[in-house]
Design a protein around this motif. Structure first.
Motif, PDB file in Angstrom:
ATOM      1  N   VAL A   1       0.841  -1.204   0.000  1.00 35.69           N
ATOM      2  CA  VAL A   1       0.000   0.000   0.000  1.00 35.69           C
ATOM      3  C   VAL A   1       0.870   1.246   0.000  1.00 35.69           C
ATOM      4  CG1 VAL A   1      -1.597   1.353   1.417  1.00 35.69           C
ATOM      5  CG2 VAL A   1      -2.061  -1.066   0.990  1.00 35.69           C
ATOM      6  N   ALA A   2       1.938   1.246   0.802  1.00 38.56           N
ATOM      7  CA  ALA A   2       2.845   2.390   0.842  1.00 38.56           C
ATOM      8  C   ALA A   2       3.558   2.584  -0.490  1.00 38.56           C
ATOM      9  CB  ALA A   2       3.865   2.219   1.965  1.00 38.56           C
ATOM     10  N   GLN A   3       3.928   1.494  -1.124  1.00 47.40           N
ATOM     11  CA  GLN A   3       4.612   1.598  -2.420  1.00 47.40           C
ATOM     12  C   GLN A   3       3.697   2.221  -3.473  1.00 47.40           C
ATOM     13  OE1 GLN A   3       5.841  -2.538  -2.682  1.00 47.40           O
ATOM     14  NE2 GLN A   3       7.960  -2.004  -2.215  1.00 47.40           N
ATOM     15  N   ILE A   4       2.430   1.862  -3.458  1.00 48.08           N
ATOM     16  CA  ILE A   4       1.479   2.461  -4.389  1.00 48.08           C
ATOM     17  C   ILE A   4       1.267   3.938  -4.055  1.00 48.08           C
ATOM     18  CG2 ILE A   4      -0.945   2.458  -5.111  1.00 48.08           C
ATOM     19  CD1 ILE A   4      -0.879  -0.598  -4.668  1.00 48.08           C
ATOM     20  N   ALA A   5       1.090   4.237  -2.780  1.00 48.77           N
ATOM     21  CA  ALA A   5       0.828   5.613  -2.355  1.00 48.77           C
ATOM     22  C   ALA A   5       2.007   6.533  -2.634  1.00 48.77           C
ATOM     23  CB  ALA A   5       0.484   5.639  -0.867  1.00 48.77           C
ATOM     24  N   ALA A   6       3.213   5.980  -2.670  1.00 46.51           N
ATOM     25  CA  ALA A   6       4.407   6.798  -2.915  1.00 46.51           C
ATOM     26  C   ALA A   6       4.327   7.515  -4.255  1.00 46.51           C
ATOM     27  CB  ALA A   6       5.661   5.933  -2.842  1.00 46.51           C
TER      28      ALA A   6
END
Length: 385
Positions: free
Chosen positions: A106-111
């Motif tokens: 999720v963090a990788q996408i949000a980055a």
């Protein structure tokens, strides 16, 4: 904390996503578990109540909070899909299933959107190892709760301990007991034995039999696990005549633990846990819960209440930056000396960047009622990075 781990595939196309246009509201995305085994750890009740309180006072710089909430159940792929949906709608931050196998992708996408995963209650060390840079936890990682519990145990004369470990909950259940043991040994104590268990467990007789065979009786047992398992452990140890402390982590900060003392008020007298915020009668958390109940928005337990801190931290950053740019909001959070929140007086991300610097309470019981045993930043925390 982390009950279970699942293998997932991690999308790699996030950096190519189109950036959204941010609106006049402060949108926060919550693809969270409203149903299933992870539901007790969702922060949404407290987040909704605090957003309502702030909105009723006019919002932040005239902007009101808009929470986008949908159920993920226990499914990481659902969390990923909902995250993409919320990012396209212009959220400034995301909170999701509080376990690393979900938070990392999720963090990788949000980055790719500049958006931060601002997690109310995640304690896992995996999130602080540099895998992602857009992650912030509102609480202290597991080594801190283990250290706080161990320092209190030492102050009570605990010397000999048994550690119960399980690989079923990742580092939370496997390593947190070892960090507790390291602090005990640093204080002159001894780890008598390390014993394995599985999550869930309803019969502790094998571990109890091993304890009774030890040449020295344990002063304390440490476990990082969930209810009702720990309640069963407490009962079975007492029935077997083992008069030892049972220490644990935030997984014990579950209202159902209190009910173990319904028929015997003394059974929890030697149970204590390092946790994420004070939750005893008269605490700021219980005052917040009472305020939310009066608004018709009940907040059940510590994990839901921690959502209030996330909303207050975002309100602080929006006020400081004067807008809703997610990158500016993250920078404001990480540069602040002190940010007022609700479950404790304040937090700071300035020194640690990815997790809060805050006091770590140890909660115990007296006559079946929660009491605050200590509340400080531990003086010795094992090296965990």
């Amino acid at each position: 904390m982390k009950p279970f781990l699942k293998k997932i595939s991690i999308p790699i196309f996030a950096s190519f996503l189109a950036l959204p246009v941010y609106a006049d509201t402060i949108k926060v995305g919550f693809p969270v578990p409203l149903t299933g085994e992870y539901a007790p750890y969702a922060e949404i009740q407290g987040a909704k109540c605090m957003a309502e309180i702030i909105n009723n006072k006019g919002g932040v710089n005239g902007k009101k909070f808009e929470l986008l909430v949908q159920d993920t159940g226990t499914d990481t792929q659902t969390a990923i899909s909902l995250t993409e949906k919320f990012l396209d709608q212009g959220v400034v931050a995301i909170g999701t299933i509080p376990f690393s196998d979900t938070m990392i992708p999720v963090a990788q996408i949000a980055a790719g959107y500049g958006v931060t995963i601002l997690q109310a209650q995640s304690t896992q060390v995996e999130m602080h190892t540099g895998i992602v840079d857009n992650f912030i936890s509102n609480v202290s990682p597991d080594p801190f709760t283990a250290a706080a519990a161990a320092e209190y145990a030492l102050s009570e004369g605990v010397k000999n301990v048994v550690l119960l470990t399980s690989d079923d909950g990742g580092s939370w259940s496997a390593k947190t007991p070892l960090w507790f043991g390291e602090v005990i040994e640093n204080g002159g104590g001894k780890v008598l034995s390390k014993m394995n268990f599985s999550i869930p467990t309803s019969d502790w007789s094998p571990q109890i039999a091993e304890m009774k065979k030890l040449t020295s009786s344990p002063d304390a047992v440490y476990i990082s696990s969930i209810m009702p398992d720990v309640g069963v452990l407490v009962r079975q140890m007492k029935a077997a005549g083992i008069d030892a402390w049972v220490f644990g982590s935030d997984g014990l900060d579950d209202p159902s633990l209190d009910s173990v003392a319904d028929s015997d008020k003394s059974i929890l007298d030697k149970v204590a846990f390092g946790t994420l915020a004070p939750s005893q009668p008269g605490s700021a958390m219980q005052e917040f819960q009472a305020e939310c109940k009066a608004l018709g928005m009940p907040v059940d337990g510590m994990f839901p209440a921690l959502g209030a801190d996330v909303i207050m931290a975002l309100a602080y950053a929006v006020e400081k930056t004067g807008g809703t740019d997610p990158v500016a909001i993250r920078e404001a959070l990480r540069s602040a000396d002190s940010i007022p929140v609700r479950t404790v007086e304040s937090v700071s991300f300035k020194n640690n960047k990815s997790h809060a610097e805050r006091t770590v309470p140890v909660i115990g019981f007296k006559n079946g009622v929660r009491v605050l045993l200590s509340n400080a930043i531990p003086s010795f925390v094992p090296n965990w990075k």
